[in-house]
Design a protein around this motif. Sequence first.
Motif, PDB file in Angstrom:
ATOM      1  N   ALA A 170     -21.577   1.481 -19.903  1.00  0.00           N
ATOM      2  CA  ALA A 170     -22.370   2.588 -19.363  1.00  0.00           C
ATOM      3  C   ALA A 170     -23.863   2.278 -19.453  1.00  0.00           C
ATOM      4  N   ALA A 171     -24.280   1.637 -20.555  1.00  0.00           N
ATOM      5  CA  ALA A 171     -25.691   1.299 -20.723  1.00  0.00           C
ATOM      6  C   ALA A 171     -26.150   0.279 -19.689  1.00  0.00           C
ATOM      7  N   LEU A 172     -25.313  -0.719 -19.420  1.00  0.00           N
ATOM      8  CA  LEU A 172     -25.677  -1.722 -18.418  1.00  0.00           C
ATOM      9  C   LEU A 172     -25.721  -1.118 -17.018  1.00  0.00           C
ATOM     10  N   ARG A 173     -24.841  -0.176 -16.744  1.00  0.00           N
ATOM     11  CA  ARG A 173     -24.791   0.449 -15.417  1.00  0.00           C
ATOM     12  C   ARG A 173     -25.921   1.458 -15.223  1.00  0.00           C
ATOM     13  N   TYR A 174     -26.132   2.321 -16.215  1.00  0.00           N
ATOM     14  CA  TYR A 174     -27.056   3.441 -16.022  1.00  0.00           C
ATOM     15  C   TYR A 174     -28.369   3.309 -16.796  1.00  0.00           C
ATOM     16  N   ASP A 183     -32.382  12.164 -18.876  1.00  0.00           N
ATOM     17  CA  ASP A 183     -33.157  12.412 -17.651  1.00  0.00           C
ATOM     18  C   ASP A 183     -32.289  13.111 -16.596  1.00  0.00           C
ATOM     19  N   PRO A 184     -32.758  14.213 -16.011  1.00  0.00           N
ATOM     20  CA  PRO A 184     -31.964  14.916 -14.998  1.00  0.00           C
ATOM     21  C   PRO A 184     -31.538  14.023 -13.835  1.00  0.00           C
ATOM     22  N   LEU A 185     -32.375  13.031 -13.488  1.00  0.00           N
ATOM     23  CA  LEU A 185     -32.024  12.150 -12.379  1.00  0.00           C
ATOM     24  C   LEU A 185     -30.841  11.245 -12.738  1.00  0.00           C
ATOM     25  N   ILE A 186     -30.766  10.793 -13.999  1.00  0.00           N
ATOM     26  CA  ILE A 186     -29.640   9.940 -14.360  1.00  0.00           C
ATOM     27  C   ILE A 186     -28.381  10.780 -14.483  1.00  0.00           C
ATOM     28  N   ARG A 187     -28.514  12.025 -14.940  1.00  0.00           N
ATOM     29  CA  ARG A 187     -27.356  12.912 -14.985  1.00  0.00           C
ATOM     30  C   ARG A 187     -26.830  13.148 -13.568  1.00  0.00           C
ATOM     31  N   ARG A 188     -27.730  13.365 -12.609  1.00  0.00           N
ATOM     32  CA  ARG A 188     -27.315  13.564 -11.228  1.00  0.00           C
ATOM     33  C   ARG A 188     -26.639  12.317 -10.688  1.00  0.00           C
ATOM     34  N   GLN A 189     -27.155  11.144 -11.031  1.00  0.00           N
ATOM     35  CA  GLN A 189     -26.554   9.899 -10.561  1.00  0.00           C
ATOM     36  C   GLN A 189     -25.133   9.745 -11.093  1.00  0.00           C
ATOM     37  N   VAL A 190     -24.936  10.041 -12.369  1.00  0.00           N
ATOM     38  CA  VAL A 190     -23.602   9.948 -12.967  1.00  0.00           C
ATOM     39  C   VAL A 190     -22.647  10.924 -12.301  1.00  0.00           C
ATOM     40  N   LEU A 191     -23.082  12.153 -12.099  1.00  0.00           N
ATOM     41  CA  LEU A 191     -22.224  13.159 -11.465  1.00  0.00           C
ATOM     42  C   LEU A 191     -21.896  12.784 -10.027  1.00  0.00           C
ATOM     43  N   ASP A 192     -22.871  12.244  -9.311  1.00  0.00           N
ATOM     44  CA  ASP A 192     -22.614  11.791  -7.935  1.00  0.00           C
ATOM     45  C   ASP A 192     -21.589  10.663  -7.918  1.00  0.00           C
ATOM     46  N   ASP A 193     -21.686   9.750  -8.897  1.00  0.00           N
ATOM     47  CA  ASP A 193     -20.706   8.658  -8.983  1.00  0.00           C
ATOM     48  C   ASP A 193     -19.307   9.203  -9.247  1.00  0.00           C
ATOM     49  N   LEU A 194     -19.206  10.183 -10.110  1.00  0.00           N
ATOM     50  CA  LEU A 194     -17.894  10.786 -10.388  1.00  0.00           C
ATOM     51  C   LEU A 194     -17.298  11.396  -9.123  1.00  0.00           C
ATOM     52  N   THR A 195     -18.115  12.087  -8.368  1.00  0.00           N
ATOM     53  CA  THR A 195     -17.637  12.702  -7.123  1.00  0.00           C
ATOM     54  C   THR A 195     -17.223  11.643  -6.104  1.00  0.00           C
ATOM     55  N   ARG A 196     -18.011  10.592  -5.997  1.00  0.00           N
ATOM     56  CA  ARG A 196     -17.741   9.539  -5.011  1.00  0.00           C
ATOM     57  C   ARG A 196     -16.520   8.709  -5.360  1.00  0.00           C
ATOM     58  N   LEU A 197     -16.380   8.415  -6.649  1.00  0.00           N
ATOM     59  CA  LEU A 197     -15.357   7.454  -7.076  1.00  0.00           C
ATOM     60  C   LEU A 197     -13.983   8.074  -7.309  1.00  0.00           C
ATOM     61  N   THR A 198     -13.937   9.344  -7.641  1.00  0.00           N
ATOM     62  CA  THR A 198     -12.657   9.969  -7.981  1.00  0.00           C
ATOM     63  C   THR A 198     -11.596   9.796  -6.893  1.00  0.00           C
ATOM     64  N   PRO A 199     -11.887  10.046  -5.607  1.00  0.00           N
ATOM     65  CA  PRO A 199     -10.849   9.863  -4.594  1.00  0.00           C
ATOM     66  C   PRO A 199     -10.527   8.404  -4.292  1.00  0.00           C
ATOM     67  N   LEU A 200     -11.371   7.483  -4.755  1.00  0.00           N
ATOM     68  CA  LEU A 200     -11.167   6.059  -4.470  1.00  0.00           C
ATOM     69  C   LEU A 200     -10.429   5.338  -5.593  1.00  0.00           C
ATOM     70  N   ALA A 201     -10.427   5.954  -6.752  1.00  0.00           N
ATOM     71  CA  ALA A 201      -9.914   5.255  -7.931  1.00  0.00           C
ATOM     72  C   ALA A 201      -8.395   5.214  -7.961  1.00  0.00           C
ATOM     73  N   ALA A 202      -7.873   4.089  -8.430  1.00  0.00           N
ATOM     74  CA  ALA A 202      -6.442   3.888  -8.650  1.00  0.00           C
ATOM     75  C   ALA A 202      -6.296   2.672  -9.552  1.00  0.00           C
ATOM     76  N   PRO A 203      -5.237   2.588 -10.345  1.00  0.00           N
ATOM     77  CA  PRO A 203      -5.051   1.439 -11.230  1.00  0.00           C
ATOM     78  C   PRO A 203      -5.176   0.112 -10.466  1.00  0.00           C
ATOM     79  N   GLY A 204      -5.962  -0.797 -11.025  1.00  0.00           N
ATOM     80  CA  GLY A 204      -6.144  -2.104 -10.415  1.00  0.00           C
ATOM     81  C   GLY A 204      -7.301  -2.177  -9.443  1.00  0.00           C
ATOM     82  N   ARG A 205      -7.870  -1.060  -9.073  1.00  0.00           N
ATOM     83  CA  ARG A 205      -9.008  -1.057  -8.151  1.00  0.00           C
ATOM     84  C   ARG A 205     -10.321  -1.089  -8.930  1.00  0.00           C
ATOM     85  N   ALA A 206     -11.343  -1.712  -8.315  1.00  0.00           N
ATOM     86  CA  ALA A 206     -12.657  -1.748  -8.947  1.00  0.00           C
ATOM     87  C   ALA A 206     -13.207  -0.346  -9.132  1.00  0.00           C
TER      88      ALA A 206
END
Length: 223
Positions: A170-174, A183-206
């Motif tokens: 997490a430290a290397l990524r964010y 920082d509110p901007l990093i919190r927003r970035q993390v939340l946006d990533d969660l929204t974006r990645l959730t429908p794409l995620a599956a075992p074995g996928r990046a």
Amino acid sequence: MIPVLDARLAAVLKLIRAATHADIGSDHAHLPIRLVQTGRVERCVVVELNPGPLGHARTNVALTGLSDRLEVRQGNGLSPLRPGEVESASMTGMGANTIQSILEAGGERLPPALVVQPNDSPRILREWAARSGFHLVAEALAAGFWSYPVLRFEARSGADPVYDGVPLDAALRYGPHLLRSGDPLIRRQVLDDLTRLTPLAAPGRAAQDELNTAKTALEFLEK
């Protein structure tokens, strides 16, 4: 001539203070001009490779009347500098891979302080610093079309203590400083990533690994 800096370059300016500095890929030379005008550096070398921006930089420097403290050179990366000539250097508005290539080619021209602003994920730059004898001493995010990361590295011995107590992936990524600051901007970035990645995620996928990293970052932010 007094250039107006956008939020991105204003954030870069705040992380620079040195007697001698080089701005690599400077474009219109607005950042180095403001660095000298505000007294954050005494002398600056302005480096630009492409003829068009090089001409703009030379014109703008001439208009400031500060040609004795601002020198424009044409060249690629750090190659126009002499070893030990500057105390710090900045690279802004480039991809992280391009910045890393410049740093890796720097050799003995690489100064002991670096301020970088990549236009994409800075993870590879944090990883480069960790294996190249540089510590991550400061980070910022600037609001814009997206959140622009700004990082300051300084040459220091030993392992970088900034990563102690923060989940490494997490430290290397964010960014360890940004996660600690909440920082509110990093919190927003993390939340946006969660929204974006959730429908794409599956075992074995990046996307699954990226989602796990975002979840870890959010857990740290919410402690």
